[in-house]
Enzyme design. Structure first.
Site, PDB file in Angstrom:
ATOM      1  CB  ALA A 179     -19.041   0.920  -4.301  1.00  0.00           C
ATOM      2  N   GLY A 180     -16.106   2.677  -2.825  1.00  0.00           N
ATOM      3  CA  GLY A 180     -15.290   3.877  -3.016  1.00  0.00           C
ATOM      4  C   GLY A 180     -16.118   5.159  -3.055  1.00  0.00           C
ATOM      5  N   GLY A 181     -17.247   5.165  -2.372  1.00  0.00           N
ATOM      6  CA  GLY A 181     -18.084   6.373  -2.314  1.00  0.00           C
ATOM      7  C   GLY A 181     -19.166   6.421  -3.382  1.00  0.00           C
ATOM      8  N   PRO A 223     -16.304  -1.525   0.815  1.00  0.00           N
ATOM      9  CG  PRO A 223     -16.327  -1.062   3.101  1.00  0.00           C
ATOM     10  CD  PRO A 223     -15.389  -1.301   1.963  1.00  0.00           C
ATOM     11  CE1 TYR A 241      -3.492  -2.471  -0.263  1.00  0.00           C
ATOM     12  CE2 TYR A 241      -3.959  -2.200   2.060  1.00  0.00           C
ATOM     13  CZ  TYR A 241      -4.236  -2.782   0.839  1.00  0.00           C
ATOM     14  OH  TYR A 241      -5.285  -3.678   0.736  1.00  0.00           O
TER      15      TYR A 241
HETATM   16  N1  LIG Z   1      -7.712  -7.246  -0.542  1.00  0.00           N
HETATM   17  C1  LIG Z   1      -7.722  -6.420  -1.572  1.00  0.00           C
HETATM   18  O1  LIG Z   1      -7.419  -6.781  -2.709  1.00  0.00           O
HETATM   19  C2  LIG Z   1      -8.112  -5.000  -1.326  1.00  0.00           C
HETATM   20  C3  LIG Z   1      -8.319  -4.118  -2.394  1.00  0.00           C
HETATM   21  C4  LIG Z   1      -8.677  -2.805  -2.109  1.00  0.00           C
HETATM   22  C5  LIG Z   1      -8.839  -2.398  -0.785  1.00  0.00           C
HETATM   23  N2  LIG Z   1      -8.595  -3.274   0.234  1.00  0.00           N
HETATM   24  C6  LIG Z   1      -8.758  -2.870   1.669  1.00  0.00           C
HETATM   25  O2  LIG Z   1     -10.064  -2.412   1.860  1.00  0.00           O
HETATM   26  C7  LIG Z   1     -10.043  -1.082   2.398  1.00  0.00           C
HETATM   27  C8  LIG Z   1     -11.233  -0.318   1.917  1.00  0.00           C
HETATM   28  O3  LIG Z   1     -11.228  -0.222   0.495  1.00  0.00           O
HETATM   29  P1  LIG Z   1     -11.773   1.086  -0.214  1.00  0.00           P
HETATM   30  O4  LIG Z   1     -10.988   2.254   0.230  1.00  0.00           O
HETATM   31  O5  LIG Z   1     -11.894   0.796  -1.647  1.00  0.00           O
HETATM   32  O6  LIG Z   1     -13.204   1.126   0.481  1.00  0.00           O
HETATM   33  P2  LIG Z   1     -14.416   2.107   0.599  1.00  0.00           P
HETATM   34  O7  LIG Z   1     -14.625   2.307   2.063  1.00  0.00           O
HETATM   35  O8  LIG Z   1     -15.541   1.526  -0.189  1.00  0.00           O
HETATM   36  O9  LIG Z   1     -13.996   3.465  -0.101  1.00  0.00           O
HETATM   37  C9  LIG Z   1     -13.277   4.463   0.571  1.00  0.00           C
HETATM   38  C10 LIG Z   1     -12.795   5.415  -0.477  1.00  0.00           C
HETATM   39  O10 LIG Z   1     -13.936   6.073  -1.030  1.00  0.00           O
HETATM   40  C11 LIG Z   1     -13.783   7.472  -0.916  1.00  0.00           C
HETATM   41  N3  LIG Z   1     -15.073   8.132  -0.709  1.00  0.00           N
HETATM   42  C12 LIG Z   1     -15.576   9.088  -1.508  1.00  0.00           C
HETATM   43  N4  LIG Z   1     -16.755   9.506  -1.049  1.00  0.00           N
HETATM   44  C13 LIG Z   1     -16.996   8.822   0.064  1.00  0.00           C
HETATM   45  C14 LIG Z   1     -18.042   8.832   0.991  1.00  0.00           C
HETATM   46  N5  LIG Z   1     -19.086   9.658   0.874  1.00  0.00           N
HETATM   47  N6  LIG Z   1     -17.969   7.981   2.035  1.00  0.00           N
HETATM   48  C15 LIG Z   1     -16.920   7.137   2.170  1.00  0.00           C
HETATM   49  N7  LIG Z   1     -15.877   7.110   1.314  1.00  0.00           N
HETATM   50  C16 LIG Z   1     -15.916   7.943   0.274  1.00  0.00           C
HETATM   51  C17 LIG Z   1     -12.846   7.665   0.249  1.00  0.00           C
HETATM   52  O11 LIG Z   1     -12.232   8.920   0.092  1.00  0.00           O
HETATM   53  P3  LIG Z   1     -11.686   9.739   1.366  1.00  0.00           P
HETATM   54  O12 LIG Z   1     -10.562   8.949   1.897  1.00  0.00           O
HETATM   55  O13 LIG Z   1     -11.259  11.030   0.751  1.00  0.00           O
HETATM   56  O14 LIG Z   1     -12.804   9.900   2.344  1.00  0.00           O
HETATM   57  C18 LIG Z   1     -11.900   6.497   0.066  1.00  0.00           C
HETATM   58  O15 LIG Z   1     -10.942   6.791  -0.934  1.00  0.00           O
HETATM   59  C19 LIG Z   1      -8.680  -0.524   1.960  1.00  0.00           C
HETATM   60  O16 LIG Z   1      -8.243   0.516   2.784  1.00  0.00           O
HETATM   61  C20 LIG Z   1      -7.819  -1.749   2.086  1.00  0.00           C
HETATM   62  O17 LIG Z   1      -7.433  -1.923   3.438  1.00  0.00           O
HETATM   63  C21 LIG Z   1      -8.266  -4.554  -0.018  1.00  0.00           C
END
Ligand SMILES: NC(=O)c1ccc[n+]([C@@H]2O[C@H](COP(=O)([O-])OP(=O)(O)OC[C@H]3O[C@@H](n4cnc5c(N)ncnc54)[C@H](OP(=O)(O)O)[C@@H]3O)[C@@H](O)[C@H]2O)c1
Length: 324
Positions: free
Chosen positions: A235-237, A233, A61
């Site tokens: 879907a990235g917002g 969870p 990461y």
């Molecule tokens: N195992 C794997 O292959 C894999 C792959 C990807 C991720 N992961 C893990 O899963 C975690 C979560 O993944 P993710 O970041 O894709 O998950 P997420 O919680 O679905 O998305 C968070 C992302 O969405 C953005 N976002 C935009 N608007 C938002 C809103 N209204 N509310 C919440 N978030 C918003 C956030 O930006 P801001 O930060 O600016 O708020 C952040 O970049 C990662 O940190 C990592 O630990 C694992």
């Protein structure tokens, strides 16, 4: 916050985990700056304050910066290490690692796993990982190599428990056949818009309904007591603020989510996460926002319970098609 016992372990973890992917800032080898350090300290403090006890990392990461900044923050919080569950992943290698011209690849060789864990321990300033996951399935996996690495890591006390990420049922079964340690977690992409692990089974006996290679994975994990963690969870917002040009089912789902958040006096993040928490597999969403307010909004999911009717209403809206 409600807790889950990770099966086959003595670890109790908050029902929401925190994903540290973006803590290190940009995906490059530039050194950590003051802004990343301050932001990481703030959001980690918020997570702890909200009762989150599982923190998810990977060696790759932001080229190691996410683990590094987390390790720095941890050092400033004496006593906290023993109250949290630290999880990291390995098995993905970047281009040019270690030789210029090396391709991007997966590597489950014993040597690479051991080497990757050393790096994570060093960056995180910890003597051990509570959980180590294999990041993405390696088609060239030799399970005996994984077994050798896991046994060595467990014997030396550097890793307590093991799991996988993005693996199918068959891939887990293959590995498990060679391992002395139970695989306790499978971390997969799972949200209302990317729900085939949950929905594949619905159309299993239905002509014309497409299936994915992951079919049966969720049930397999339940049968074998492997905890499911959901990455992305929200879907990235997208489920909160759909981007311009999003398809109709996405916009309609986000509208419904916003409507319910308003009616239930909660947040949109909570509605989206409560959909995952309602599933009886005891799914642990790994929340990835770096914005403390959004993290607090996400944690409201712990207090929101969706009915069967509400769960299905969201599912059908997000599918954009009725059930068979
Ligand atoms: N195992 C794997 O292959 C894999 C792959 C990807 C991720 N992961 C893990 O899963 C975690 C979560 O993944 P993710 O970041 O894709 O998950 P997420 O919680 O679905 O998305 C968070 C992302 O969405 C953005 N976002 C935009 N608007 C938002 C809103 N209204 N509310 C919440 N978030 C918003 C956030 O930006 P801001 O930060 O600016 O708020 C952040 O970049 C990662 O940190 C990592 O630990 C694992």
């Amino acid at each position: 916050m409600k807790t889950y016992r990770i099966p086959h372990t003595d670890l109790d973890v908050s029902c929401l985990g925190y994903g540290c992917l973006k803590l290190g800032g940009s995906w490059d080898r530039a050194p950590l700056g003051r802004a990343e350090r301050a932001r990481a300290a703030h959001v980690i403090a918020t997570a702890l304050d909200q009762g989150i006890t599982l923190f998810d990392h990977a060696d790759i990461y932001t080229y190691g910066k996410s683990e590094a900044v987390f390790g720095e923050v941890l050092q400033q919080l004496p006593g906290v290490r023993d109250t949290i569950v630290l999880q990291s992943k390995c098995g993905i290698r970047f281009q040019d690692d270690p030789q210029p011209g090396d391709p991007p690849r997966y590597d489950f060789s014993s040597h690479h796993i051991l080497h990757a864990v050393e790096g994570s321990l060093r960056r995180l300033h910890t003597s051990h990982l509570d959980v180590l996951l294999l990041h993405r399935p390696d088609p060239l996996v030799e399970p005996e190599e994984v077994a050798q690495a896991f046994t060595e890591l467990q014997r030396s006390g550097k890793v307590r428990y093991f799991g996988v990420s993005n693996h199918t049922a068959a891939q887990i079964a293959l590995l498990q056949r060679y391992l002395d340690q139970p695989l306790v977690i499978n971390q997969v992409e799972l949200n209302l818009l990317h729900a085939h692990l949950i929905t594949d089974g619905i159309g299993a006996n239905q002509a014309g309904v497409p299936h994915t290679a992951a079919g049966g994975t969720l049930d397999y994990c339940r049968v074998h007591d492997i905890m499911i963690q959901a990455w992305a969870p929200v879907a990235g917002g997208t489920l909160i603020d759909p981007p311009p040009g999003a398809e109709a089912r996405v916009r309609t789902t986000a509208e419904r989510v916003a409507e319910w958040a308003n009616d239930k006096a909660t947040s949109r993040e909570a509605v989206v996460l409560a959909w995952l928490l309602r599933h009886p597999a005891r799914i642990q969403p790994i929340v990835g926002t770096t914005t403390p307010d959004r993290l607090v909004a996400s944690c409201l999911a712990d207090r929101l319970e969706l009915s069967r009717e509400e769960w299905y209403a969201l599912l059908v809206t997000a599918r954009g098609a009725s059930l068979p």
